[in-house]
Design an enzyme around this catalytic site. Structure first.
Site, PDB file in Angstrom:
ATOM      1  N   ASP A 190      17.247 113.456  86.647  1.00  0.00           N
ATOM      2  CA  ASP A 190      17.930 112.560  87.577  1.00  0.00           C
ATOM      3  C   ASP A 190      19.304 112.122  87.100  1.00  0.00           C
ATOM      4  O   ASP A 190      20.313 112.345  87.768  1.00  0.00           O
ATOM      5  CB  ASP A 190      17.043 111.352  87.897  1.00  0.00           C
ATOM      6  N   ASP A 229       8.829 111.752  75.216  1.00  0.00           N
ATOM      7  CA  ASP A 229       8.380 112.876  76.029  1.00  0.00           C
ATOM      8  C   ASP A 229       8.897 114.164  75.405  1.00  0.00           C
ATOM      9  O   ASP A 229       9.984 114.205  74.819  1.00  0.00           O
ATOM     10  CB  ASP A 229       8.907 112.759  77.466  1.00  0.00           C
ATOM     11  N   ASP A 237       8.059 105.141  73.826  1.00  0.00           N
ATOM     12  CA  ASP A 237       7.457 106.389  74.293  1.00  0.00           C
ATOM     13  C   ASP A 237       8.412 107.556  74.067  1.00  0.00           C
ATOM     14  O   ASP A 237       9.631 107.399  74.153  1.00  0.00           O
ATOM     15  CB  ASP A 237       7.120 106.303  75.786  1.00  0.00           C
TER      16      ASP A 237
END
Length: 484
Positions: free
Chosen positions: A184, A106, A104
């Protein structure tokens, strides 16, 4: 800049009150609020000095466009052609720098979700805590996020925290640097752009990748309180990447682990799938147990592990089996894993009920209902998984009954294969005596004639018989008619 705060209408000059009237005063108040919101937006979009920026030039990193999905590159190009910034961000960049092949990608941009949506047909905005765009390119869906700002800069309708410090809403937009700081972990705050083919690093993520460290951005305790799921993410990345957790990032984990109780069960179920169904479940389990996080996800399993070595071995073997199947690209299901993790508690509860005089079958049903209800208070279990899970448990008590045509019927059950695999695990960890699994292995490999011989031999030896009697169907036995 100061906000435009109008004085109350009653203090206005008399001629102004007469001209405006009540309706015009309301309109001016509305304009005032709009102007204040605009000024707040300008404040949030002011760019701070980029003190910590490190730009890794094209020749100094190993990322190639050939390793990035065509859909992600298409999304970036459309955003850039429309005048917006666009970067591949997060785990995709991290894994590419590690020489992995991410599934994936992003994209982060300075376009708002509404602005980006106009560039992609069929795109939709999702999320409440932080709104993102799902852009569909062919069969792929690329997650597009707007650069985030600090939640303290947002208005009340944009950012909100709970009494425990957890972010309930975080739709505050910023620039590239504030977005990096709001992420994070440092290894997830790397940005790759096709505009110059460079990697932008504001938080020392490249250095932490080289040192194989998971490090929280900011004060770890504060960031965990903002979103307790970050504790699970720290463990997941450490297990997946075989990284160590940096000392400061690791220190608050045990103390703050009870904060997981504040997370919605549905969200925790999604996290469980990432933790245990990603091919590194056994290592993840070890870390979760070490930091006292496991007991807040599977409390009944944690209690069994403390007092029953067989429960620990069964859990480890189930996770190891799942990891091996994933690595071999074989099918796996959360139903099997949940069945294995909750079984020790179900088995113990059933035995307690049987000791009280409850028949085995109803006792199993009652035990399954109780333990499943306990688990649902912590993590959701969708029915598409909870029903097969209970069928796997039910078959553990049916598989020993092989007389007549029962063996053939049980093998045709849709959950037979999962129940058979689970039976083998129970034998391997010594929970039950070995032998039954071997019989079922041979039965599956035999032809029709051999199967009949196996069942006949079993009946002659007195094994595998129906405990209620050959002719009983579980109802009341008819009394013979009296002779006339």
């Amino acid at each position: 800049m100061q906000e435009w705060n109008l004085p109350p209408p009653e203090t206005w000059p008399q001629h102004h009150q007469g001209i405006f009237g009540h309706q015009r005063m309301a309109a001016v108040k509305t304009d005032s609020r709009m102007l204040n919101n605009l000024i707040s937006s300008i404040k949030r979009w002011r760019k701070p000095a980029k003190k910590g920026l490190r730009v890794i030039a094209r020749n100094d990193h190993n990322i190639s466009r050939r390793d990035i999905s065509r859909a992600a590159l298409t999304v970036m190009k459309r955003l850039q052609d429309a005048g917006y910034q666009a970067y591949i961000v997060g785990g995709g960049v991290r894994d590419l720098m590690l020489g992995r092949h991410p599934k994936d990608f992003d994209v982060a941009t300075d376009a708002t979700p509404e602005q980006a949506k106009t560039l992609f047909r069929g795109a939709r905005i999702v999320g409440r805590r932080f709104r993102i765009l799902h852009a569909r390119i062919g069969r792929e869906v690329i997650e597009v996020t707007t650069f985030r700002g600090h939640h303290s800069d947002g208005e009340e309708h944009e950012a909100r925290q709970s009494e425990h410090g957890m972010l309930l809403r975080d739709n505050v937009y910023g620039d590239l640097e504030t977005d990096a700081i709001r992420r994070d972990f440092t290894v997830n705050a790397l940005y790759y752009t096709t505009d110059g083919f460079a990697v932008h690093d504001y938080t020392g993520g490249v250095e932490d990748i080289e040192n194989r460290l998971i490090r929280m951005i900011g004060v770890p305790a504060t960031r965990y309180k903002e979103d307790p799921v970050r504790m699970l993410r720290a463990v997941r990345f450490a297990a997946k990447l075989d990284f160590a957790i940096e000392a400061g990032t690791e220190a608050p984990l045990q103390e703050l682990s009870p904060l997981l109780r504040n997370i919605a069960p549905a969200r925790l179920f999604d996290e469980i799938l990432k933790l245990l169904m990603g091919g590194h479940g056994e290592r993840t389990f070890e870390l979760l147990h070490r930091y006292h996080l496991w007991q807040h996800l599977f409390p009944d399993n944690a209690a069994q592990i403390e007092k029953n070595p067989a429960a620990l071995e069964l859990s480890q073997r189930a996770l190891r089996n799942t990891d091996q199947r994933i690595q071999a690209d074989m099918r796996v299901t959360p139903a099997f894993l949940y069945a294995a993790l909750l079984w020790p508690a179900v088995d113990e509860e059933q035995k307690k009920l049987v000791d009280k005089g409850v028949p085995p079958a109803p006792a199993l049903a009652q035990a399954a209902q109780k333990i499943t209800s306990n688990q649902l208070a912590h993590t959701a279990i969708p029915k598409r998984f909870s029903i097969p899970m209970r069928e796997i448990w039910d078959l553990q008590h049916r598989l020993p009954q092989r007389g007549g045509s029962r063996a053939q019927r049980q093998m045709e059950h849709p959950r037979f294969r999962a129940a058979y695999d689970f039976l083998l695990l129970r034998e391997e960890c010594g929970e039950i005596e070995a032998g039954l699994g071997k019989w079922w292995t041979d039965f599956q490999q035999a032809d029709e004639e051999q199967r009949q011989q196996m069942v006949g031999k079993l009946q002659r030896s007195g094994g595998g018989a129906n405990r209620r009697g050959r002719n009983s169907r579980g109802g009341r036995r008819r009394k013979p008619k009296a002779a006339e």
